[in-house]
Design a protein around this motif. Structure first.
Motif, mmCIF file in Angstrom:
data_model
loop_
_atom_site.group_PDB
_atom_site.id
_atom_site.type_symbol
_atom_site.label_atom_id
_atom_site.label_comp_id
_atom_site.label_asym_id
_atom_site.label_seq_id
_atom_site.Cartn_x
_atom_site.Cartn_y
_atom_site.Cartn_z
ATOM 1 N N SER A 25 -6.120 -4.549 4.115
ATOM 2 C CA SER A 25 -5.797 -3.186 4.542
ATOM 3 C C SER A 25 -6.513 -2.180 3.659
ATOM 4 N N TYR A 26 -6.479 -2.403 2.348
ATOM 5 C CA TYR A 26 -7.145 -1.500 1.416
ATOM 6 C C TYR A 26 -8.640 -1.445 1.712
ATOM 7 N N LEU A 27 -9.245 -2.602 1.910
ATOM 8 C CA LEU A 27 -10.693 -2.662 2.125
ATOM 9 C C LEU A 27 -11.125 -1.990 3.424
ATOM 10 N N THR A 28 -10.316 -2.076 4.464
ATOM 11 C CA THR A 28 -10.723 -1.511 5.753
ATOM 12 C C THR A 28 -10.422 -0.022 5.864
ATOM 13 N N LEU A 29 -9.608 0.506 4.970
ATOM 14 C CA LEU A 29 -9.276 1.925 5.031
ATOM 15 C C LEU A 29 -10.379 2.795 4.434
ATOM 16 N N ALA A 30 -10.642 3.902 5.086
ATOM 17 C CA ALA A 30 -11.522 4.919 4.523
ATOM 18 C C ALA A 30 -10.774 5.601 3.386
ATOM 19 N N ASN A 31 -11.487 6.313 2.542
ATOM 20 C CA ASN A 31 -10.822 7.041 1.457
ATOM 21 C C ASN A 31 -9.879 8.097 2.022
ATOM 22 N N THR A 32 -8.773 8.283 1.382
ATOM 23 C CA THR A 32 -7.668 9.185 1.733
ATOM 24 C C THR A 32 -6.966 8.789 3.030
ATOM 25 N N ALA A 33 -7.137 7.564 3.472
ATOM 26 C CA ALA A 33 -6.483 7.083 4.686
ATOM 27 C C ALA A 33 -5.127 6.473 4.340
ATOM 28 N N ASN A 34 -4.273 6.340 5.357
ATOM 29 C CA ASN A 34 -2.899 5.872 5.155
ATOM 30 C C ASN A 34 -2.691 4.433 5.591
ATOM 31 N N ILE A 35 -1.885 3.732 4.797
ATOM 32 C CA ILE A 35 -1.336 2.450 5.212
ATOM 33 C C ILE A 35 0.128 2.707 5.540
ATOM 34 N N ILE A 36 0.596 2.112 6.625
ATOM 35 C CA ILE A 36 1.997 2.239 7.029
ATOM 36 C C ILE A 36 2.530 0.825 7.225
ATOM 37 N N MET B 266 7.402 -1.045 -2.585
ATOM 38 C CA MET B 266 6.822 0.090 -3.311
ATOM 39 C C MET B 266 5.974 -0.411 -4.485
ATOM 40 N N LYS B 267 6.479 -1.413 -5.183
ATOM 41 C CA LYS B 267 5.754 -1.976 -6.317
ATOM 42 C C LYS B 267 4.461 -2.645 -5.835
ATOM 43 N N GLN B 268 4.523 -3.400 -4.742
ATOM 44 C CA GLN B 268 3.327 -4.060 -4.204
ATOM 45 C C GLN B 268 2.271 -3.031 -3.796
ATOM 46 N N LEU B 269 2.701 -1.957 -3.168
ATOM 47 C CA LEU B 269 1.754 -0.921 -2.769
ATOM 48 C C LEU B 269 1.058 -0.331 -3.997
ATOM 49 N N GLU B 270 1.811 -0.054 -5.039
ATOM 50 C CA GLU B 270 1.230 0.470 -6.284
ATOM 51 C C GLU B 270 0.267 -0.540 -6.908
ATOM 52 N N GLU C 211 12.316 7.781 7.030
ATOM 53 C CA GLU C 211 13.039 7.372 8.227
ATOM 54 C C GLU C 211 12.639 8.291 9.374
ATOM 55 N N VAL C 212 11.762 7.780 10.227
ATOM 56 C CA VAL C 212 11.304 8.569 11.368
ATOM 57 C C VAL C 212 11.502 7.843 12.698
ATOM 58 N N VAL C 213 11.771 6.524 12.633
ATOM 59 C CA VAL C 213 12.042 5.752 13.845
ATOM 60 C C VAL C 213 13.353 5.022 13.619
ATOM 61 N N LYS C 214 14.310 5.296 14.474
ATOM 62 C CA LYS C 214 15.641 4.703 14.330
ATOM 63 C C LYS C 214 15.554 3.174 14.326
ATOM 64 N N GLY C 215 16.228 2.576 13.337
ATOM 65 C CA GLY C 215 16.271 1.127 13.239
ATOM 66 C C GLY C 215 15.129 0.505 12.462
ATOM 67 N N TYR C 216 14.235 1.351 11.913
ATOM 68 C CA TYR C 216 13.083 0.850 11.168
ATOM 69 C C TYR C 216 12.983 1.493 9.797
ATOM 70 N N ASP C 217 12.550 0.687 8.817
ATOM 71 C CA ASP C 217 12.119 1.210 7.532
ATOM 72 C C ASP C 217 10.617 1.423 7.662
ATOM 73 N N LEU C 218 10.139 2.561 7.202
ATOM 74 C CA LEU C 218 8.723 2.877 7.304
ATOM 75 C C LEU C 218 8.222 3.296 5.925
ATOM 76 N N PHE C 219 7.254 2.536 5.418
ATOM 77 C CA PHE C 219 6.631 2.817 4.130
ATOM 78 C C PHE C 219 5.253 3.388 4.419
ATOM 79 N N ILE C 220 4.901 4.434 3.713
ATOM 80 C CA ILE C 220 3.592 5.038 3.899
ATOM 81 C C ILE C 220 2.992 5.309 2.522
#
Length: 162
Positions: free
Chosen positions: A102-113, A127-131, A142-151
């Motif tokens: 995911s990191y390699l395919t993302l352009a700079n300043t792009a988001n992983i969700i 959170m630790k893995q992302l760091e 929390e933007v979608v009911k029933g889901y945890d969303l990390f960005i």
């Protein structure tokens, strides 16, 4: 049926953007990404972890089908403006590999969700893995009911840099 209004507001697609969804099944979010990319002349890529090929009716995407949870998805370096890992992170046998790809395919300043049904993932661990993989400003929202969303964001000249 999911209410995707707040989820949709996270994204501001521009002409020529490329989005990638890595998931186990197509749903309303897959359709939303397909429609968003079509509306701006962008490209939607789909990596589908499924034993059988699923119908992509109504979805415009370059799709790859992967039949086991240890195989990596394929994506070009710095090719995507957003990567969504939906209902796959907890199943994949090599979470480190999926974060690295995911990191390699993302352009700079792009988001992983990372999006999983509520309660499946350990919030602090994710959170630790992302760091650890040099994603910056990780948040759980929390933007979608029933889901945890990390960005989190891949930042230019931070950690792994370009």
């Amino acid at each position: 049926m999911l209410d995707l209004g707040l989820f949709r507001d996270i994204f501001k697609p521009l002409p020529g953007n490329h989005y990638l969804e890595v998931t186990t099944k197509t749903d309303e979010i897959t359709k939303l990404f397909s429609d968003m990319m079509q509306s701006v002349g962008g490209e939607f890529n789909l990596a589908l972890y499924a034993e059988n090929e699923q119908s992509l009716e109504g979805i415009t995407a370059k799709a790859q089908f992967i039949n086991d949870f240890k195989t990596p998805f394929r994506a070009l370096p710095r090719d995507h403006d957003a990567v969504l890992l939906k209902d796959i992170f907890h199943l994949h046998q090599n979470k480190n590999m999926i974060l690295k790809l995911s990191y390699l395919t993302l352009a700079n300043t792009a988001n992983i969700i990372i999006m999983e049904k509520k309660g499946i993932l350990n919030i602090d661990e994710v959170m630790k893995q992302l760091e650890e993989f040099e994603f910056r400003t990780p948040n759980m929202i929390e933007v979608v009911k029933g889901y945890d969303l990390f960005i989190a964001k891949k930042m230019h000249m931070w950690g792994n840099g370009l």
